[in-house]
Scaffold this active site. Structure first.
Site, PDB file in Angstrom:
ATOM      1  N   ASP A  57     -42.184  42.821 -10.373  1.00  0.00           N
ATOM      2  CA  ASP A  57     -42.234  43.189  -8.960  1.00  0.00           C
ATOM      3  C   ASP A  57     -42.873  44.554  -8.729  1.00  0.00           C
ATOM      4  OD1 ASP A  57     -40.225  41.294  -9.628  1.00  0.00           O
ATOM      5  OD2 ASP A  57     -39.345  41.519  -7.643  1.00  0.00           O
ATOM      6  N   ASN A 104     -38.099  36.316  -2.295  1.00  0.00           N
ATOM      7  CA  ASN A 104     -37.322  36.138  -1.070  1.00  0.00           C
ATOM      8  C   ASN A 104     -37.645  37.155   0.014  1.00  0.00           C
ATOM      9  OD1 ASN A 104     -35.963  37.821  -3.130  1.00  0.00           O
ATOM     10  ND2 ASN A 104     -34.439  38.173  -1.541  1.00  0.00           N
ATOM     11  N   HIS A 105     -38.307  38.269  -0.327  1.00  0.00           N
ATOM     12  CA  HIS A 105     -38.656  39.278   0.686  1.00  0.00           C
ATOM     13  C   HIS A 105     -40.056  39.084   1.272  1.00  0.00           C
ATOM     14  CE1 HIS A 105     -34.995  41.399  -0.049  1.00  0.00           C
ATOM     15  NE2 HIS A 105     -35.326  41.812  -1.259  1.00  0.00           N
ATOM     16  N   HIS A 115     -38.128  33.513  -9.497  1.00  0.00           N
ATOM     17  CA  HIS A 115     -37.591  34.693  -8.825  1.00  0.00           C
ATOM     18  C   HIS A 115     -36.126  34.417  -8.502  1.00  0.00           C
ATOM     19  CE1 HIS A 115     -38.555  38.467  -6.741  1.00  0.00           C
ATOM     20  NE2 HIS A 115     -37.697  38.104  -5.813  1.00  0.00           N
TER      21      HIS A 115
END
Length: 258
Positions: A8, A67-68, A151
């Protein structure tokens, strides 16, 4: 085929570290492909279209997310401008973008990248195991190299995905926790596995954020605004070697650099 998958990217420092290093890494590591998860590249949470364009201008084949990814609304339309940015494939039908992409190395070797989102301790989405089955079944047989970015929060769910797809994909590489693990292995069927590849972000931080605010949150439980930490950044990822004729992994190891 030699491939580096970076964890990330966190904020501006993570973007700068990749920008400063991408070309050199391709040369010194003799990479055939460079991939990265970019879901936290804008301000430490989410990805906006400006940062996405900046990262896609680098010598990377593709970016994955998590998820973001929906934090910045301008990214919704940006998915229509490129096939090199992926979002988790197991969001319900109708979500912008795609979770599976097929790309090609400079020497013409095709490879697939599949982005999936876990459900344990995470938001409710469609089953990643079932979605993986459906998408992999639709891939052309000549695409032997298949990389999965899972993820997810729970180690058990990540390991379950590794064993579930063993022998059918080249690598299952975990993202999301920002903490690189030291459990690389080649599963019995020939799939490379690493629970979490780590992050690309500030070294002196708590998962990329200023330590003081996060420590304060644990001490007093009061809401606080998290900010990306300052200072030098470190790149972390998984370095894999794959037999492109069979898709079986030959080696995998955690990798760190600056």
């Amino acid at each position: 085929m030699k491939l580096l998958f970076l964890g990330d990217i966190v904020g501006r420092s993570g973007r700068k570290a990749l920008s400063d290093s991408a070309a050199r890494l391709r040369r010194t590591l003799e990479l055939d492909a460079l991939l990265a998860n970019a879901e936290n590249a804008s301000g430490g949470i989410g990805l906006n279209s400006k940062a996405a364009k900046e990262l896609l201008a680098l010598p990377v084949e593709a970016l994955t997310s998590g998820n973001h990814i929906w934090k910045h609304k301008d990214i919704y339309n940006f998915f229509g401008e490129t096939d090199r940015l992926l979002r988790p494939a197991n969001y319900p039908e109708g979500a912008p973008g795609n979770g599976l992409g097929v790309f090609q190395t400079a020497t013409g070797v095709p490879f697939a990248v599949l982005n999936l989102l876990g459900r344990t301790y995470m938001e409710a989405v469609d089953c990643p195991f079932a979605r993986a089955e459906a998408l992999l079944a639709a891939l052309p047989q000549d695409v032997k190299v298949r990389i999965v970015d899972f993820h997810a929060e729970a180690t058990s769910e990540k390991k379950a995905m590794g064993y579930h797809l063993d022998g059918r994909v080249s690598a299952v590489l975990g993202t999301h926790t920002h903490v690189q693990t030291n459990d690389p292995r080649i599963l019995p069927g020939g799939t490379a596995y690493l629970t979490d590849v780590g992050m690309c972000g500030p070294t002196d931080s708590i998962i990329g954020m200023e330590a003081r605010s996060i420590v304060g949150r644990f001490l007093n439980r009061l809401p606080v605004r998290f900010e990306v930490a300052k200072g030098p950044a470190r790149l972390e990822g998984a370095l894999c070697e794959i037999d492109h004729t069979t898709g079986r992994a030959l080696s995998v190891r955690p990798w760190q650099g600056e």
